[in-house]
Scaffold this motif. Structure first.
Motif, PDB file in Angstrom:
ATOM      1  N   TYR A 176       1.073  -1.080  -0.241  1.00 16.68           N
ATOM      2  CA  TYR A 176       0.092  -0.049   0.385  1.00 16.68           C
ATOM      3  C   TYR A 176       0.958   1.351  -0.441  1.00 16.68           C
ATOM      4  O   TYR A 176       0.530   2.392  -0.410  1.00 16.68           O
ATOM      5  N   LEU A 177       2.057   1.418   0.730  1.00 16.82           N
ATOM      6  CA  LEU A 177       2.908   2.660   1.374  1.00 16.82           C
ATOM      7  C   LEU A 177       4.004   1.815   0.397  1.00 16.82           C
ATOM      8  O   LEU A 177       4.651   0.609  -0.086  1.00 16.82           O
ATOM      9  N   PRO A 178       4.631   3.221  -0.373  1.00 17.83           N
ATOM     10  CA  PRO A 178       6.533   2.876  -1.050  1.00 17.83           C
ATOM     11  C   PRO A 178       7.145   2.113   0.058  1.00 17.83           C
ATOM     12  O   PRO A 178       6.575   2.424   1.610  1.00 17.83           O
ATOM     13  N   LYS A 179       7.715   1.108   0.009  1.00 21.09           N
ATOM     14  CA  LYS A 179       8.372   0.251   0.705  1.00 21.09           C
ATOM     15  C   LYS A 179       9.521   1.113   1.691  1.00 21.09           C
ATOM     16  O   LYS A 179      10.083   0.618   2.656  1.00 21.09           O
ATOM     17  N   GLU A 180       9.775   2.342   0.911  1.00 21.76           N
ATOM     18  CA  GLU A 180      10.979   3.208   2.370  1.00 21.76           C
ATOM     19  C   GLU A 180       9.902   3.923   3.024  1.00 21.76           C
ATOM     20  O   GLU A 180      11.029   4.457   4.108  1.00 21.76           O
ATOM     21  N   TYR A 181       8.761   4.581   3.141  1.00 16.28           N
ATOM     22  CA  TYR A 181       8.138   4.377   4.463  1.00 16.28           C
ATOM     23  C   TYR A 181       8.941   4.020   5.486  1.00 16.28           C
ATOM     24  O   TYR A 181       9.006   2.672   5.359  1.00 16.28           O
ATOM     25  N   SER A 182       8.682   4.542   6.304  1.00 18.46           N
ATOM     26  CA  SER A 182       8.531   3.881   7.998  1.00 18.46           C
ATOM     27  C   SER A 182       7.437   2.642   8.165  1.00 18.46           C
ATOM     28  O   SER A 182       6.551   3.272   7.801  1.00 18.46           O
ATOM     29  N   ALA A 183       7.583   1.877   8.922  1.00 18.53           N
ATOM     30  CA  ALA A 183       6.780   0.742   9.360  1.00 18.53           C
ATOM     31  C   ALA A 183       5.620   1.338  10.065  1.00 18.53           C
ATOM     32  O   ALA A 183       4.505   1.289  10.330  1.00 18.53           O
ATOM     33  N   GLU A 184       6.295   2.184  10.569  1.00 20.57           N
ATOM     34  CA  GLU A 184       4.856   2.735  11.777  1.00 20.57           C
ATOM     35  C   GLU A 184       3.621   3.442  11.179  1.00 20.57           C
ATOM     36  O   GLU A 184       2.826   3.188  11.631  1.00 20.57           O
ATOM     37  N   SER A 185       4.364   4.025   9.322  1.00 24.79           N
ATOM     38  CA  SER A 185       2.956   5.195   8.691  1.00 24.79           C
ATOM     39  C   SER A 185       2.606   4.052   8.661  1.00 24.79           C
ATOM     40  O   SER A 185       1.037   4.503   8.607  1.00 24.79           O
ATOM     41  N   LEU A 186       2.742   2.766   7.987  1.00 21.44           N
ATOM     42  CA  LEU A 186       1.458   1.345   7.575  1.00 21.44           C
ATOM     43  C   LEU A 186       0.362   1.556   9.241  1.00 21.44           C
ATOM     44  O   LEU A 186      -0.667   1.227   9.084  1.00 21.44           O
ATOM     45  N   PHE A 187       1.597   1.364  10.103  1.00 20.67           N
ATOM     46  CA  PHE A 187       0.358   0.998  11.586  1.00 20.67           C
ATOM     47  C   PHE A 187      -0.597   2.149  12.294  1.00 20.67           C
ATOM     48  O   PHE A 187      -1.898   2.196  12.304  1.00 20.67           O
ATOM     49  N   VAL A 188       0.205   3.026  11.636  1.00 20.20           N
ATOM     50  CA  VAL A 188      -0.828   4.846  11.765  1.00 20.20           C
ATOM     51  C   VAL A 188      -2.024   4.678  10.958  1.00 20.20           C
ATOM     52  O   VAL A 188      -2.942   4.873  11.479  1.00 20.20           O
ATOM     53  N   SER A 189      -1.768   4.197   9.887  1.00 19.31           N
ATOM     54  CA  SER A 189      -3.221   3.762   8.308  1.00 19.31           C
ATOM     55  C   SER A 189      -3.794   3.027   8.803  1.00 19.31           C
ATOM     56  O   SER A 189      -5.132   3.296   9.054  1.00 19.31           O
ATOM     57  N   TYR A 190      -3.358   1.893   8.749  1.00 11.52           N
ATOM     58  CA  TYR A 190      -4.558   0.771   8.875  1.00 11.52           C
ATOM     59  C   TYR A 190      -5.156   0.838  10.230  1.00 11.52           C
ATOM     60  O   TYR A 190      -6.513   0.569  10.204  1.00 11.52           O
ATOM     61  N   ALA A 191      -4.012   1.615  11.894  1.00 13.96           N
ATOM     62  CA  ALA A 191      -5.479   1.587  12.886  1.00 13.96           C
ATOM     63  C   ALA A 191      -6.145   2.820  12.590  1.00 13.96           C
ATOM     64  O   ALA A 191      -7.655   2.325  13.341  1.00 13.96           O
ATOM     65  N   SER A 192      -6.668   3.623  11.979  1.00 13.44           N
ATOM     66  CA  SER A 192      -7.826   4.161  11.564  1.00 13.44           C
ATOM     67  C   SER A 192      -8.302   4.056  10.900  1.00 13.44           C
ATOM     68  O   SER A 192      -9.878   3.988  11.293  1.00 13.44           O
ATOM     69  N   ILE A 193      -8.708   2.455  10.274  1.00 12.66           N
ATOM     70  CA  ILE A 193      -9.836   2.085   9.575  1.00 12.66           C
ATOM     71  C   ILE A 193      -9.869   1.500  10.503  1.00 12.66           C
ATOM     72  O   ILE A 193     -11.776   1.141  10.731  1.00 12.66           O
ATOM     73  N   ALA A 194      -8.883   0.519  11.187  1.00 11.71           N
ATOM     74  CA  ALA A 194      -9.757  -0.201  12.644  1.00 11.71           C
ATOM     75  C   ALA A 194     -10.085   0.911  13.479  1.00 11.71           C
ATOM     76  O   ALA A 194     -10.920  -0.272  14.078  1.00 11.71           O
ATOM     77  N   ASP A 195     -10.349   1.074  13.899  1.00  6.89           N
ATOM     78  CA  ASP A 195     -11.037   2.457  15.054  1.00  6.89           C
ATOM     79  C   ASP A 195     -11.592   3.250  14.321  1.00  6.89           C
ATOM     80  O   ASP A 195     -12.604   3.551  15.428  1.00  6.89           O
ATOM     81  N   GLY A 196     -11.922   2.830  13.387  1.00  6.05           N
ATOM     82  CA  GLY A 196     -13.940   3.934  12.906  1.00  6.05           C
ATOM     83  C   GLY A 196     -13.239   5.361  12.612  1.00  6.05           C
ATOM     84  O   GLY A 196     -13.873   5.583  12.520  1.00  6.05           O
ATOM     85  N   ASN A 197     -11.640   5.719  12.497  1.00 10.09           N
ATOM     86  CA  ASN A 197     -11.448   6.616  12.583  1.00 10.09           C
ATOM     87  C   ASN A 197     -10.953   7.147  10.684  1.00 10.09           C
ATOM     88  O   ASN A 197      -9.904   8.071   9.968  1.00 10.09           O
ATOM     89  N   GLY A 198     -11.366   6.823  10.247  1.00  7.38           N
ATOM     90  CA  GLY A 198     -10.901   6.373   8.862  1.00  7.38           C
ATOM     91  C   GLY A 198     -12.240   6.438   7.458  1.00  7.38           C
ATOM     92  O   GLY A 198     -11.430   5.994   6.586  1.00  7.38           O
ATOM     93  N   ASP A 199     -13.163   6.512   7.745  1.00 12.04           N
ATOM     94  CA  ASP A 199     -13.832   5.838   6.522  1.00 12.04           C
ATOM     95  C   ASP A 199     -13.665   7.370   6.260  1.00 12.04           C
ATOM     96  O   ASP A 199     -12.901   8.367   5.846  1.00 12.04           O
ATOM     97  N   ILE A 200     -14.819   7.152   4.808  1.00 12.23           N
ATOM     98  CA  ILE A 200     -14.490   8.060   3.267  1.00 12.23           C
ATOM     99  C   ILE A 200     -16.030   9.262   3.452  1.00 12.23           C
ATOM    100  O   ILE A 200     -16.996   8.707   3.267  1.00 12.23           O
ATOM    101  N   PRO A 201     -16.026   9.836   3.214  1.00  8.47           N
ATOM    102  CA  PRO A 201     -17.306  11.030   3.214  1.00  8.47           C
ATOM    103  C   PRO A 201     -17.615  10.916   1.634  1.00  8.47           C
ATOM    104  O   PRO A 201     -16.703  10.529   1.161  1.00  8.47           O
ATOM    105  N   MET A 202     -19.465  10.440   1.418  1.00  8.99           N
ATOM    106  CA  MET A 202     -20.004  10.357   0.201  1.00  8.99           C
ATOM    107  C   MET A 202     -19.789  11.666   0.308  1.00  8.99           C
ATOM    108  O   MET A 202     -19.776  12.599   0.594  1.00  8.99           O
ATOM    109  N   GLY A 203     -19.295  11.721  -1.463  1.00 12.56           N
ATOM    110  CA  GLY A 203     -19.912  12.788  -2.053  1.00 12.56           C
ATOM    111  C   GLY A 203     -18.038  12.796  -3.142  1.00 12.56           C
ATOM    112  O   GLY A 203     -17.899  13.872  -3.979  1.00 12.56           O
ATOM    113  N   ALA A 204     -17.081  12.186  -2.329  1.00  9.15           N
ATOM    114  CA  ALA A 204     -15.769  12.022  -3.368  1.00  9.15           C
ATOM    115  C   ALA A 204     -14.697  13.605  -2.462  1.00  9.15           C
ATOM    116  O   ALA A 204     -15.914  14.484  -1.963  1.00  9.15           O
TER     117      ALA A 204
END
Length: 523
Positions: free
Chosen positions: A193-221
């Motif tokens: 999902y993220l460039p392999k050069e990214y720090s590993a913690e970036s993936l955890f923070v991003s995934y945590a947003s989805i898992a915590d219900g804090n990363g939904d997508i507003p309808m309408g774009a």
């Protein structure tokens, strides 16, 4: 008499700065080079279909977080906003098998463990770290340079176990982290999902947003969200001028005296906030000598502070095609720009009526592009650039059809774009749609936005902090106004978005604790 804040750029940071300027009692004017608001938080129409350029998830959709309060204050979301609640972050496929990062962490744990029992211990640690990463919240109440000792203590307590993630992974890239797993598929999962050069913690923070219900997508774009912010700004009395590109800023006696537009128009103000790409600000609008040393170091060291862009293609496909919300597949190696890639990203947009018409939905794919790739595209003559794009679209289409045979004859190309598109539309440095990458080298990037030698000019936006993105942009727009208020002796006390509109007289410069910046005027 009201002081006037002049804002360069009508993207998310510029709109945020304008809204908070009005809430603080300033006169506010925004000058935007394009004909629509939002900057890179935008989209466009092709053949009656909408193509989204930005939001894959929006951090800050969970009520009770500081960032939610900011998004609500600027009108991006509200109690009435409808969201796409993601069931998964993404899926990675390899050799006929697939692995998914589900919003339900226990489902992810079970699936990955069944896939690779020998990785059970590392999988359990991965899930534990995602849980810890839910505690990582974007500070949005006020900038950290305005923190008291008590604020730092509260922040440290709120971060809790997330500090274990930083300690373990803060200097490790995703590529290195993936090697902790024995399963080749899980290794791909960690780097897709993220460039392999990214720090590993970036993936955890991003995934945590989805898992915590804090990363939904507003309808309408994305563009619709930017338009809601524009509406909020105008309702507060702010003025925005489109198709007004800024050529340069006149600096006299250590102050920004005025700015000159491309059409020769001269604009004056008391304070200026540049929310444009910093590579454009320093060197074109003002002398490059004003660039902060930390930022110059980042621009000069492309290896330690890389940026990313993308080569992207949008199609229409049948509405019933649904490989998953976001899927990565193996492909025959394909040279795009200066690199050769063997993985493809596939995302269908049928979750929102905005992207559906006549039984068809939008499908998009994207390939990461680096600094070197940008240079490749930049060197191409105009006609060759068009030819290369067209040839690549054909090859991408062939690889999509190879991965999903049912799509053969069902794919219709809507549009394609490259890093040069972002450079042309947003003046984006090397076509980047984010800021400097947070890599595994342990070097974080963050600057306040003050400009030494120019008292009434600052910059704000995603380039103030890696890795950029919408949360950084919207909060830095707010922070710029808070710093102006603090530095000019307008306010004391803490910023708080709660009870931000009740009983406010918009044209007044006198406030009580119910105001947006929650502080008393000190004269």
């Amino acid at each position: 008499m009201q002081k006037k804040v002049v804002i360069i750029g009508g993207g998310i940071a510029g709109l945020s700065a304008g809204i908070y300027a009005r809430l603080a009692g300033f006169e506010a004017e925004i000058y935007e080079k394009n004909s629509t608001p939002g900057g890179e938080c935008t989209g466009w129409n092709r053949e009656g279909f909408h193509i989204d350029n930005c939001i894959h998830w929006l951090t800050g959709t969970k009520k009770g977080t500081e960032l939610y309060d900011v998004w609500e204050t600027v009108g991006a979301i509200s109690d009435n906003t409808k969201y796409v609640h993601l069931e998964s972050f993404y899926t990675s496929c390899l050799d006929g098998k697939k692995a998914t990062l589900w919003a339900d962490l226990e489902r992810t744990r079970k699936e990955l463990t069944e896939l690779s029992p020998e990785d059970a211990d590392e999988i359990n640690k991965f899930i534990e770290y995602v849980e810890y990463s839910k505690q990582c919240q974007v500070p949005a109440d006020k900038p950290m340079d305005m923190f008291s000792i008590g604020d730092y203590i509260r922040l440290g307590k709120s971060m809790g176990d997330f500090m274990k993630v930083i300690k373990d992974l803060g200097q490790e890239s995703l590529e290195d982290y993936s090697k902790r797993f024995k399963s080749p598929l899980i290794q791909k999962l960690m780097c897709d999902y993220l460039p392999k050069e990214y720090s590993a913690e970036s993936l955890f923070v991003s995934y945590a947003s989805i898992a915590d219900g804090n990363g939904d997508i507003p309808m309408g774009a994305s563009l619709e969200m930017s338009i809601r912010m524009e509406k909020r700004y105008k309702e507060l009395g702010g003025k925005i001028y489109y198709n007004k590109a800024v050529d340069r800023i006149l600096v006299e006696k250590r102050r920004a005296a005025a700015m000159i537009l491309d059409d020769g128009m001269k604009v004056t103000g008391d304070y200026f906030i540049a929310t444009v790409d910093t590579n454009l600000l320093f060197g074109k609008m003002i002398d490059s000598k004003y660039m902060p040393k930390a930022m110059k170091k980042a621009y000069d060291n492309r290896e330690a502070f890389p940026v990313t862009s993308g080569f992207q293609v949008a199609y229409t496909v049948n509405k019933d095609f649904n490989p998953g919300e976001t899927v990565f597949i193996d492909i025959e190696p394909l040279k795009i720009g200066a690199r050769t890639l063997d993985r493809m990203y596939v995302k269908v947009y049928g979750y929102d009526p905005k992207f559906v018409k006549d039984g068809k939905q939008v499908l998009q794919t994207s390939f990461f592009q680096s600094d070197a790739d940008f240079e490749y595209w930049k060197r191409l003559p105009k006609e060759e650039y068009k030819e290369v794009k067209e040839a690549l679209v054909k090859e991408v289409t062939e690889r999509l059809e190879a991965g999903y045979p049912e799509l053969k004859g069902n794919l219709h190309v809507l549009d394609s774009w490259t890093p040069l598109t972002y450079e042309r539309y947003c003046n984006a440095y090397h076509g980047s749609y984010m800021s400097f990458i947070s890599t595994g080298n342990g070097i974080p990037f963050r600057v306040k936005g003050d400009i030494k030698g120019i008292k009434n000019l600052c910059f704000a936006g995603q380039w103030n902090s890696s890795p950029g993105g919408l949360p950084i942009a919207v909060t830095n727009g707010k922070f710029a106004i808070q710093r102006i208020c603090k530095n000019k002796g307008y306010f004391k006390g803490e910023a708080n978005d709660k009870r931000r509109t009740e009983g406010r007289t918009q044209e007044s410069n006198t406030y009580d604790s119910s105001d947006a910046l929650r502080g008393k005027r000190v004269s």
